[in-house]
Each structure stands twice: as structure tokens, then as C-alpha cells.
Motif scaffolding. Structure first.
Motif, PDB file in Angstrom:
ATOM      1  N   GLY A 118       1.390  97.579  20.702  1.00  0.00           N
ATOM      2  CA  GLY A 118       0.856  97.831  22.010  1.00  0.00           C
ATOM      3  C   GLY A 118       0.318  96.687  22.464  1.00  0.00           C
ATOM      4  O   GLY A 118      -0.304  96.869  23.866  1.00  0.00           O
ATOM      5  N   ASN A 119      -0.225  95.818  21.591  1.00  0.00           N
ATOM      6  CA  ASN A 119      -1.233  94.636  22.227  1.00  0.00           C
ATOM      7  C   ASN A 119      -0.171  93.811  23.150  1.00  0.00           C
ATOM      8  O   ASN A 119       0.903  93.641  22.880  1.00  0.00           O
ATOM      9  N   VAL A 120      -0.541  93.315  24.219  1.00  0.00           N
ATOM     10  CA  VAL A 120      -0.007  92.331  25.116  1.00  0.00           C
ATOM     11  C   VAL A 120       0.037  90.814  24.154  1.00  0.00           C
ATOM     12  O   VAL A 120      -0.481  90.827  23.147  1.00  0.00           O
ATOM     13  N   ARG A 121       1.148  90.019  24.475  1.00  0.00           N
ATOM     14  CA  ARG A 121       1.519  89.094  23.597  1.00  0.00           C
ATOM     15  C   ARG A 121       0.226  88.193  23.082  1.00  0.00           C
ATOM     16  O   ARG A 121       0.216  87.762  21.953  1.00  0.00           O
ATOM     17  N   GLU A 122      -0.499  87.936  24.143  1.00  0.00           N
ATOM     18  CA  GLU A 122      -1.456  86.920  24.070  1.00  0.00           C
ATOM     19  C   GLU A 122      -2.616  87.462  23.060  1.00  0.00           C
ATOM     20  O   GLU A 122      -3.082  86.850  22.495  1.00  0.00           O
ATOM     21  N   GLY A 123      -2.830  88.602  23.264  1.00  0.00           N
ATOM     22  CA  GLY A 123      -3.838  89.391  22.555  1.00  0.00           C
ATOM     23  C   GLY A 123      -3.394  89.507  21.108  1.00  0.00           C
ATOM     24  O   GLY A 123      -4.168  89.356  20.105  1.00  0.00           O
ATOM     25  N   ALA A 124      -2.167  89.803  20.891  1.00  0.00           N
ATOM     26  CA  ALA A 124      -1.611  89.833  19.429  1.00  0.00           C
ATOM     27  C   ALA A 124      -1.611  88.609  18.978  1.00  0.00           C
ATOM     28  O   ALA A 124      -2.124  88.538  17.634  1.00  0.00           O
ATOM     29  N   ALA A 125      -1.453  87.501  19.484  1.00  0.00           N
ATOM     30  CA  ALA A 125      -1.573  86.229  18.944  1.00  0.00           C
ATOM     31  C   ALA A 125      -3.062  85.790  18.729  1.00  0.00           C
ATOM     32  O   ALA A 125      -3.313  85.235  17.731  1.00  0.00           O
ATOM     33  N   LEU A 126      -3.930  86.361  19.545  1.00  0.00           N
ATOM     34  CA  LEU A 126      -5.607  85.953  19.223  1.00  0.00           C
ATOM     35  C   LEU A 126      -5.748  86.821  17.803  1.00  0.00           C
ATOM     36  O   LEU A 126      -6.532  86.110  17.077  1.00  0.00           O
ATOM     37  N   ALA A 140       8.373  85.341  18.655  1.00  0.00           N
ATOM     38  CA  ALA A 140       9.609  85.504  19.598  1.00  0.00           C
ATOM     39  C   ALA A 140      10.356  86.593  19.280  1.00  0.00           C
ATOM     40  O   ALA A 140      11.015  87.570  20.027  1.00  0.00           O
ATOM     41  N   LEU A 141      10.344  87.537  17.944  1.00  0.00           N
ATOM     42  CA  LEU A 141      10.896  88.434  17.511  1.00  0.00           C
ATOM     43  C   LEU A 141       9.981  89.736  17.693  1.00  0.00           C
ATOM     44  O   LEU A 141       9.503  90.060  16.426  1.00  0.00           O
ATOM     45  N   GLY A 142       9.742  90.224  18.820  1.00  0.00           N
ATOM     46  CA  GLY A 142       8.710  91.294  18.938  1.00  0.00           C
ATOM     47  C   GLY A 142       8.789  91.888  20.286  1.00  0.00           C
ATOM     48  O   GLY A 142       9.363  91.351  21.158  1.00  0.00           O
ATOM     49  N   GLY A 143       8.312  92.969  20.444  1.00  0.00           N
ATOM     50  CA  GLY A 143       8.065  93.911  21.492  1.00  0.00           C
ATOM     51  C   GLY A 143       6.541  93.864  21.513  1.00  0.00           C
ATOM     52  O   GLY A 143       5.917  94.380  20.740  1.00  0.00           O
ATOM     53  N   TYR A 144       6.239  93.828  22.814  1.00  0.00           N
ATOM     54  CA  TYR A 144       4.562  93.906  23.074  1.00  0.00           C
ATOM     55  C   TYR A 144       4.251  94.672  24.304  1.00  0.00           C
ATOM     56  O   TYR A 144       5.095  95.328  25.088  1.00  0.00           O
ATOM     57  N   GLY A 145       2.719  95.090  24.518  1.00  0.00           N
ATOM     58  CA  GLY A 145       2.483  95.753  25.341  1.00  0.00           C
ATOM     59  C   GLY A 145       2.455  95.322  26.633  1.00  0.00           C
ATOM     60  O   GLY A 145       2.314  95.920  27.817  1.00  0.00           O
ATOM     61  N   CYS A 146       3.182  93.961  26.744  1.00  0.00           N
ATOM     62  CA  CYS A 146       3.282  93.381  28.081  1.00  0.00           C
ATOM     63  C   CYS A 146       4.711  93.430  28.513  1.00  0.00           C
ATOM     64  O   CYS A 146       5.395  93.292  29.568  1.00  0.00           O
TER      65      CYS A 146
END
Ligand SMILES: [Mg+2]
Length: 231
Positions: A118-126, A140-146
Motif C-alpha cells: 500500500g506504500n506509494v512506490r517512492e515510500g516503498a523505496a525509502l 519494476a515488478l510490483g503494485g503500489y499505493g500509487c
């Protein structure tokens, strides 16, 4: 058939030290203070298992926000990311067990490992970077909150990105820590292995019907994923 494994992040792959509230919640609270001046808009709002957009929506509702909600959600998440980037320096996330080893073992047995969070991708990366795990996942292989506000929709996006990369048919296994992970996985026809950091999480995952539950990422998780995928 190929196995696709979609990992939730918070409470599944990463956790934090120092007790509640964690860095994510602290950053959301600061973002809402910036946005609407509320002292603590996170009070009483459940974060676990939810998407960033739905969390901000719930906080806006809890403070009786009356402006342009969609715009406020976008602005709130932008502020959240600024605070999160600072907070993870002070208080980095920690891996839940041997995450890197588990991902490597899954990949070496032919599974495609992605992210469903559920994290947006940038938050997931952080969060992943602060835990030293950015190299373990191909974002790149993911689904995110964004990608979607609804969890099942972002899992579907994550699974589709994996299928596009791998081709062919696949069995999808979702790894998560809450009832909402289980429900979203069911909605896309996926199987679930739960990661339970405490007794309450285990109880919630059991009640929701996770096919298997382990205490952390590691060899037991890899074994459980293989067994569940083979059913
Ligand atoms: Mg979680």
C-alpha cells in the motif's frame, strides 16, 4: 506453472525499533500537520494493511476536512515523503528476518519475486533502502499505493507486471501480515502466506484464513511458499 510471489512491506519485510508510532506513522502525522494544521490526525486511524491514499483519506475525514479531498491526498502524500525521507535517516527500518536470503532462494528456484504494498512506490523505496533491502527487490515488478487506492487492485497490477515480465501462466502467492492482505489476495485468486510478528497478528491471519503462517522471512517462509504454491 511459474510462481509469482508478491511481498507486502510493512510488518512483513520491514519493521522498526523503538515502539509505536513508527517512522511511517510519525511522517504521516507531520504531513497532516503541514497540510491541515491538525496536531495528530493519525489518532485512531488504522494504518496496517491499508494503502497510503486510503490512510490520508481516512485522516482527512477524521479532522472534518472540507476542501478538495483528492488534491489534499496528493499533497499530503508529497509532504509525507519529505518527512519519511528525513525520518528513516534518524530511525531506519529493519528487515523482518533473512529477507535477502529468502528472496534469493525463491528466485533461484524459478519464482518471480515482486512487491504488493500500500506504500506509494517512492515510500516503498525509502523504507527498503533504509533497511538495506533495496537490492533484494526489483521495484519494476510490483503494485503500489500509487497504482491503486484499493489493495486488491494494486495486487492485480503487481501480478500483471510480473506476468508481463515472465510470460505464461502463474500461481500468485501473496506474503502479508494482516487480514487485509488476505482479503485482497483472495479477490485476485491468490494464495497467502502470513508473516506474524506477534500473537495478535497470527490470530488475525488465522481468522482470515491464510494458508500458512510463519514468524519471519527466512527458510521457513520459502518452504511455506513452495508448499502453498504446489497445492
Ligand atoms: Mg503490512
Amino acid at each position: 506453472m511459474r510462481t509469482i510471489v508478491l511481498f507486502d512491506l510493512d510488518g512483513t519485510v520491514v519493521t522498526f525499533s523503538g515502539g509505536n508510532p513508527g517512522p511511517g506513522r510519525v511522517s504521516m502525522r507531520r504531513a497532516m500537520r503541514d497540510l491541515v494544521g491538525a496536531e495528530d490526525a493519525t489518532a485512531g486511524v488504522r494504518f496496517a494493511g491499508r494503502t497510503d491514499r486510503s490512510i490520508v483519506r481516512a485522516m482527512l475525514a477524521s479532522v472534518g476536512f472540507e476542501g478538495d479531498v483528492e488534491r489534499a491526498i496528493t499533497d499530503g502524500i508529497a509532504r509525507y515523503l519529505v518527512h519519511l525521507a528525513e525520518e528513516v535517516v534518524r530511525r531506519p527500518y529493519l528487515p523482518v528476518g533473512d529477507v535477502g536470503g529468502a528472496v534469493e532462494a525463491l528466485a533461484s528456484s524459478g519464482a518471480l519475486v515482486g512487491v504488493g504494498t500500500g506504500n506509494v512506490r517512492e515510500g516503498a523505496a525509502l523504507k527498503l533502502a533504509s533497511a538495506g533491502l533495496l537490492g533484494s527487490f526489483d521495484l519494476a515488478l510490483g503494485g503500489y499505493g500509487c497504482d491503486a487506492e484499493e489493495r486488491s487492485a494494486l495486487l492485480r497490477v503487481g501480478a500483471e507486471r510480473c506476468v508481463a515480465a515472465a510470460g505464461g501462466e502463474a500461481t500468485v502467492v501473496v506474503v502479508g501480515d494482516t487480514r487485509l492482505d488476505v482479503e485482497a489476495a483472495r479477490a485476485i485468486g491468490a494464495r497467502v502466506v502470513g508473516v506474524a510478528l506477534d500473537a495478535a497478528a497470527r490470530e488475525e491471519l488465522e481468522a482470515a484464513g491464510a494458508e500458512a503462517i510463519v514468524d519471519a522471512c527466512g527458510a521457513a517462509l520459502v518452504e511455506a511458499i513452495r508448499a502453498v504454491a504446489a497445492r
